[in-house]
Design an enzyme around this catalytic site. Structure first.
Site, short mmCIF file in Angstrom:
data_model
loop_
_atom_site.label_atom_id
_atom_site.label_comp_id
_atom_site.label_asym_id
_atom_site.label_seq_id
_atom_site.Cartn_x
_atom_site.Cartn_y
_atom_site.Cartn_z
N GLY A 1 0.82 -1.19 0.00
CA GLY A 1 0.00 0.00 0.00
C GLY A 1 0.86 1.25 0.00
O GLY A 1 2.08 1.20 0.22
N GLY B 1 0.42 -5.22 0.49
CA GLY B 1 -0.76 -5.18 -0.37
C GLY B 1 -0.57 -5.87 -1.70
O GLY B 1 -1.54 -6.31 -2.33
N GLU C 1 5.57 -6.02 7.57
CA GLU C 1 4.91 -4.97 8.34
C GLU C 1 5.50 -4.70 9.72
O GLU C 1 5.47 -3.56 10.20
CB GLU C 1 3.42 -5.30 8.47
CG GLU C 1 2.61 -5.07 7.22
CD GLU C 1 2.77 -6.16 6.17
OE1 GLU C 1 2.27 -6.00 5.05
OE2 GLU C 1 3.42 -7.18 6.47
N ASP D 1 -1.45 -7.76 7.05
CA ASP D 1 -2.88 -7.62 6.77
C ASP D 1 -3.17 -8.19 5.39
O ASP D 1 -2.50 -9.11 4.96
CB ASP D 1 -3.32 -6.16 6.93
CG ASP D 1 -2.70 -5.24 5.88
OD1 ASP D 1 -1.61 -5.56 5.34
OD2 ASP D 1 -3.30 -4.18 5.61
#
Length: 348
Positions: free
Chosen positions: A69, A117, A140, A148
């Site tokens: 992301g 992402g 992360e 995620d």
């Protein structure tokens, strides 16, 4: 149209296939909210179009499919106390689940860097292709965040404790290791990807991809399971670190050193998330859990500090709060799993 004016997701159909090209090469195709929406719109159109038999997702440029992301935007949103990231994650996680349930072959060309992402828009697909250039990771914890986009779902289902190792350390998996851990299905040399994509416009994916698939070059994780599995089976991150330091092999000590440089809160939340994800029975339920984790991280000091250190100032010297594993309490971890108050992606 100049490159600066071009859409960040190029959508086209050719023959039997629909192509999604992530088109932010200078940012290694990092995802924005608009890109997530554009992908979702294309899938909506193609799902009901009998002329489109296969969907292919690829990345523009030479560096990779997608680096994740747009974490600079998330950093700015977190500093401002905004909610734009919450809305982005909700739509992104819905897209991840849609990809996993898509009724037509969804071929992800996972060449180069595929992180965060980028894993979400590829590793949930039905046909996942890696190359000798692939570097697949959920890094992360290094920015004070938690895996995620369904990452805890995927990694919790890897053999033994391999997924726990990848989730906590953010280690990059090459082709063979991505295959071993269930993040990919086929190895194809990168030089063959253009011909593979061309053939997908003329024939079904289940016929085309096996023709191009080759044995992957040797990986690293299979031989490391002798220390990964027993060390990461510990109940706490502190015990994981102790076991790694005591095991007696250089790679285990290197992993311990990596963990000691990550956000202590993020490490403890990630271990708890991996264990919970193993017990949850659907990707959607895991994504709802991850949404709560992400919303909590948005209000944490570590996410802003981690992105600052790694991406904004690039001093690689984050000051975590709290700074040590011993100072992270059970209540600190529990806060991440509590409902955020924002509508969850799959809440009824």
């Amino acid at each position: 149209m100049t490159a600066a004016d071009s859409p960040h997701v190029l959508v086209r159909t050719e023959g039997r296939a629909g192509f999604l090209t992530l088109n932010r090469p200078r940012a290694i195709n990092a995802l924005t909210h608009a890109m997530v929406r554009r992908i979702d719109e294309a899938l909506t159109a193609w799902e009901g179009d009998p002329a489109v038999e296969t969907v292919v997702i690829e990345g523009a440029g030479e560096r990779g499919l997608c680096a994740g992301g747009d974490i600079r935007a998330i950093h700015d949103d977190a500093r401002a106390g905004g909610t734009a990231s919450v809305d982005f994650w909700r739509d992104e996680y819905r897209l991840n689940a849609r990809i996993a349930r898509f009724p037509k072959p969804y071929v992800a060309l996972m060449d180069g860097i595929v992180m965060g992402g980028g894993v979400g828009v590829s590793a949930h697909g039905s046909v996942r292709v890696v190359t000798e250039r692939s570097r697949v990771a959920m890094p992360e914890t290094g920015i004070g965040f938690v895996p995620d986009v369904g990452g805890t779902y995927l990694l919790s289902r890897a053999p033994g404790e391999l997924g726990t190792h990848l989730a906590l350390t953010g280690t990059q998996a090459g082709a063979a290791d991505a295959l071993l851990t269930g993040l990919a299905d086929h190895f194809v040399p990168s030089e063959d990807l253009p011909r593979l994509a061309s053939e997908l416009t003329r024939a079904p994916a289940h016929e085309v991809v096996p023709r191009f698939a080759r044995p992957a070059p040797p990986g690293e994780l299979a031989a490391q399971r002798e220390w990964i599995d027993p060390c990461y089976a510990a109940d706490t991150v502190e015990d994981v670190v102790d076991r790694l330091l005591d095991f007696g092999v250089p790679e285990a000590k290197e992993a311990a050193a990596t963990l000691l440089g990550r956000s202590p809160v993020a490490l403890k939340v990630t271990l708890a998330a991996i264990r919970r994800a193993r017990r949850l029975d659907s990707l959607e339920s895991v994504l709802d859990m991850e949404f709560r984790l992400s919303c909590a991280a948005l209000t944490s000091a570590d996410l802003v500090e981690g992105i600052r250190a790694q991406v904004v100032d690039k001093d690689r010297d984050p000051h975590w709060s709290p700074p040590t594993l011993a100072e992270v309490t059970d209540d600190d971890v529990a806060r991440y799993f509590a409902p955020s108050g924002a509508p969850e992606p799959f809440s009824r």
